[in-house]
Design a protein around this motif. Sequence first.
Motif, short mmCIF file in Angstrom:
data_model
loop_
_atom_site.label_atom_id
_atom_site.label_comp_id
_atom_site.label_asym_id
_atom_site.label_seq_id
_atom_site.Cartn_x
_atom_site.Cartn_y
_atom_site.Cartn_z
N ILE A 1 0.73 -1.05 -0.10
CA ILE A 1 0.25 0.26 -0.06
C ILE A 1 0.87 1.19 0.06
O ILE A 1 0.40 2.33 -0.79
CB ILE A 1 -0.93 0.23 1.15
N VAL B 1 -4.27 12.66 1.27
CA VAL B 1 -5.34 11.03 2.29
C VAL B 1 -5.79 11.64 2.62
O VAL B 1 -7.22 10.93 2.44
CB VAL B 1 -3.57 10.63 2.73
N LEU C 1 1.03 5.38 -2.39
CA LEU C 1 1.47 6.86 -1.85
C LEU C 1 2.46 7.24 -2.04
O LEU C 1 2.00 8.38 -2.31
CB LEU C 1 0.15 5.91 -0.41
N THR D 1 -15.66 -0.60 5.69
CA THR D 1 -15.18 0.71 5.68
C THR D 1 -13.87 0.72 6.46
O THR D 1 -12.94 2.08 5.99
CB THR D 1 -16.04 2.48 5.74
N ILE E 1 -11.14 -1.12 4.73
CA ILE E 1 -10.27 -0.19 4.18
C ILE E 1 -9.43 1.42 4.70
O ILE E 1 -8.70 1.30 3.91
CB ILE E 1 -10.69 0.33 3.00
N THR E 2 -10.27 1.66 5.68
CA THR E 2 -9.30 2.62 5.95
C THR E 2 -8.12 2.22 7.17
O THR E 2 -7.36 2.87 7.22
CB THR E 2 -10.63 3.42 7.36
N GLY F 1 0.05 2.48 4.60
CA GLY F 1 0.73 2.46 3.54
C GLY F 1 0.73 4.34 3.80
O GLY F 1 2.11 4.61 3.67
N VAL F 2 0.21 5.57 4.42
CA VAL F 2 0.21 6.29 4.64
C VAL F 2 1.25 6.46 5.79
O VAL F 2 2.14 6.95 5.79
CB VAL F 2 -0.44 7.17 5.13
N MET G 1 -10.04 10.16 2.23
CA MET G 1 -10.80 9.11 2.53
C MET G 1 -11.98 10.12 3.75
O MET G 1 -12.49 9.58 4.12
CB MET G 1 -9.44 8.72 4.52
N LEU H 1 -5.54 1.99 4.17
CA LEU H 1 -4.80 3.10 3.88
C LEU H 1 -3.94 3.25 4.76
O LEU H 1 -2.54 4.08 4.67
CB LEU H 1 -6.18 4.04 3.36
#
Length: 158
Positions: free
Chosen positions: A11, A45, A15, A104, A107-108, A114-115, A49, A111
Amino acid sequence: MDTIEFLYSIIGYPLGYIMWAIYEVICKNTGASIGVAILVFTFIVKLAMLPLSIRQQKNTAKSAIFAPKVREIQQKYKNNQEKQQQELAKLQQQGYSPMGGCGTMAITFLLLFGVLDVVYKPMTHIMHMGNTAQIMQESYYAVSYTHLRAHETELHLV
């Protein structure tokens, strides 16, 4: 490669290209520091989101509305599982979803892995290098860290 590093890389790399583009546009053209690029990246980001966040909050509110009805059904039919399932199925036809916010949230969560990778190692993603710190230290000291770790168990304290 362990599971966490796999999540970071799978991920973090896409990004990382976003971070690289922000760095190229903002820092190279305006002379701003990399900190500005990290702030802009985090803002973008967070904006991306936002729909997931709103949907998750709506699902949480909907679950809170149905929670008293679910508790009532569970108390009323605690000895009759079949009838309890039938009543819960009727609630689901009215819009209740016990797993409504899980998708959701997952998925958050992914993510955010990756952040974290991009924010903790920005130069890795901006310069498109591997683990630069380890490579630089190994070349400077002419020692492989994997070799050191393999022989750590052989150290004996006197």
